[in-house]
Design an enzyme around this catalytic site. Structure first.
Site, short mmCIF file in Angstrom:
data_model
loop_
_atom_site.label_atom_id
_atom_site.label_comp_id
_atom_site.label_asym_id
_atom_site.label_seq_id
_atom_site.Cartn_x
_atom_site.Cartn_y
_atom_site.Cartn_z
N LEU A 126 40.56 38.08 48.49
CA LEU A 126 39.70 39.08 47.84
C LEU A 126 39.38 38.64 46.42
O LEU A 126 40.28 38.35 45.63
CB LEU A 126 40.38 40.45 47.84
CG LEU A 126 39.51 41.62 47.35
CD1 LEU A 126 39.88 42.92 48.06
CD2 LEU A 126 39.61 41.83 45.83
N HIS A 230 50.92 39.33 39.82
CA HIS A 230 50.13 38.95 38.66
C HIS A 230 49.60 40.22 37.99
O HIS A 230 49.20 41.17 38.68
CB HIS A 230 48.97 38.05 39.10
CG HIS A 230 48.22 37.44 37.97
ND1 HIS A 230 47.26 38.13 37.24
CD2 HIS A 230 48.26 36.19 37.44
CE1 HIS A 230 46.75 37.34 36.33
NE2 HIS A 230 47.34 36.15 36.42
#
Length: 354
Positions: A126, A230
């Protein structure tokens, strides 16, 4: 007007741009023209194929801003994560070392090479244009895949998984990779990440150690990165947890990022999805209603968008002519709808793995 649809050959330049701008760079979306062309071709073949159970199909979708006539996002589904090559992760485990003579008992955390996730369906690759982050476009792109899966369950596994990018430091380095993988490959994280995306991941089993890794032997920075996403993907992880995914004991083999898993039929977008016949109404007379994901029931012509979840007293979904045209449906045809809002996040481990 934003709509999610299957990728087409003309979308190749947009995929190259989105792959190059992904933060961080994604292993499963390499900025490599030949691999992206192959991705488009695989998706086209998968949509044209009669499928009774998941195998090596891969479906790629794009988010298109029709007002700008521009593709601004992409996301994919791998029907079976390890259909072509085993999908490797590290599994977090606990070993007990004890000695009655010394009256010593120690629980030691370890990481073991695993390919258990190979049998799952993987939501992956994505990337969204930065202009649309933090908007409903992000949820639309991420969860339109679940609206597709809800309609064609025979094409996908009963367990879905998502692997999130792991923590990187200010220099873009992975503390986990520097403490583990670099010792066996003598290459930096970014280089090995690109190599894994462009080529097969079979080299993992060939080079990485087959024995458990003892966490106390890793650097403190590496241990802190295990299962940590992240920072740019914190919102995405939170939404998937709200969807019904739960953290597993598996982490990414390169950067230690978390892998979440969920039972397909228990996910919110699948459980709450319902079919409604369409009733056309001008936008200015539609009643106020919460937004919803609305999808048509066309395999190759799949379309999904966000519109008001406005139902008539007889259960018809009231759509504007513009939305109906985007979905390729006429009055009386059925569409699948699921609320855009998700319940509060339950951040927990898979009960079967704790």
């Amino acid at each position: 007007m934003l709509v999610v649809r299957p990728v087409q050959p003309r979308d190749l330049p947009a995929l190259e741009r989105l792959a190059g701008s992904a933060t961080p760079r994604l292993t499963n979306l390499p900025a490599h023209r030949d691999r992206l062309e192959e991705r488009i071709a695989r998706s086209t073949r998968a949509l044209a194929r009669e499928v009774d159970f998941p195998e090596d199909e891969a479906y790629t979708f794009v988010l298109e801003d029709l007002e700008l006539d521009e593709v601004v996002g992409t996301a994919s589904i791998r029907a079976q994560a390890g259909a072509m090559d085993a999908y490797y992760t590290y599994r977090q485990e606990t070993l007990i070392h004890a000695s009655q003579q010394l009256n010593v008992r120690r629980e030691v955390q370890t990481l073991s090479l695993s390919h258990e996730t190979s049998e799952t369906t993987l939501l992956c690759a994505l990337s969204l244009d930065a202009r649309y982050k933090g908007t409903s476009a992000e949820s639309l792109l991420r969860r339109a895949r679940l609206m597709f899966i809800a309609q064609y369950p025979e094409r996908f596994a009963s367990i879905l998984a998502v692997a999130f990018p792991g923590y990187l430091d200010a220099e873009g380095e992975s503390p986990f990779w520097n403490s583990v993988g670099r010792h066996f490959f003598a290459r930096g994280f970014q280089e090995i990440n690109l190599l894994a995306g462009v080529r097969s991941k079979s080299f993992i089993a060939e080079v990485m150690p087959q024995f458990p890794l003892y966490l106390p032997l890793l650097t403190p920075q590496a241990r802190a990165a295990i299962g940590r996403e992240h920072p740019d993907h914190e919102g995405a992880l939170e939404e998937m947890l709200g969807e019904g995914f739960v953290r597993s004991r598996h982490v990414d083999i390169f950067d230690g990022g978390p892998v979440v898993r969920g039972e397909r039929d228990r996910l919110q977008s699948v459980r709450q999805a319902s079919w409604h016949p369409v009733r056309l109404r001008p936008g200015n007379v539609l009643p106020d209603a919460e937004p919803a994901l609305i999808a048509n029931q066309q395999l190759g012509g799949f379309r999904c968008l966000v519109a008001r979840y406005a139902l008539s007293p007889t259960g018809q979904l009231m759509l504007t002519p513009e939305h109906a045209e985007l979905l390729g449906v006429e009055e009386g045809r059925a569409v699948l709808a699921a609320p855009l809002a998700l319940p509060s996040v339950l951040d927990e481990f898979d009960e079967g793995e704790t």
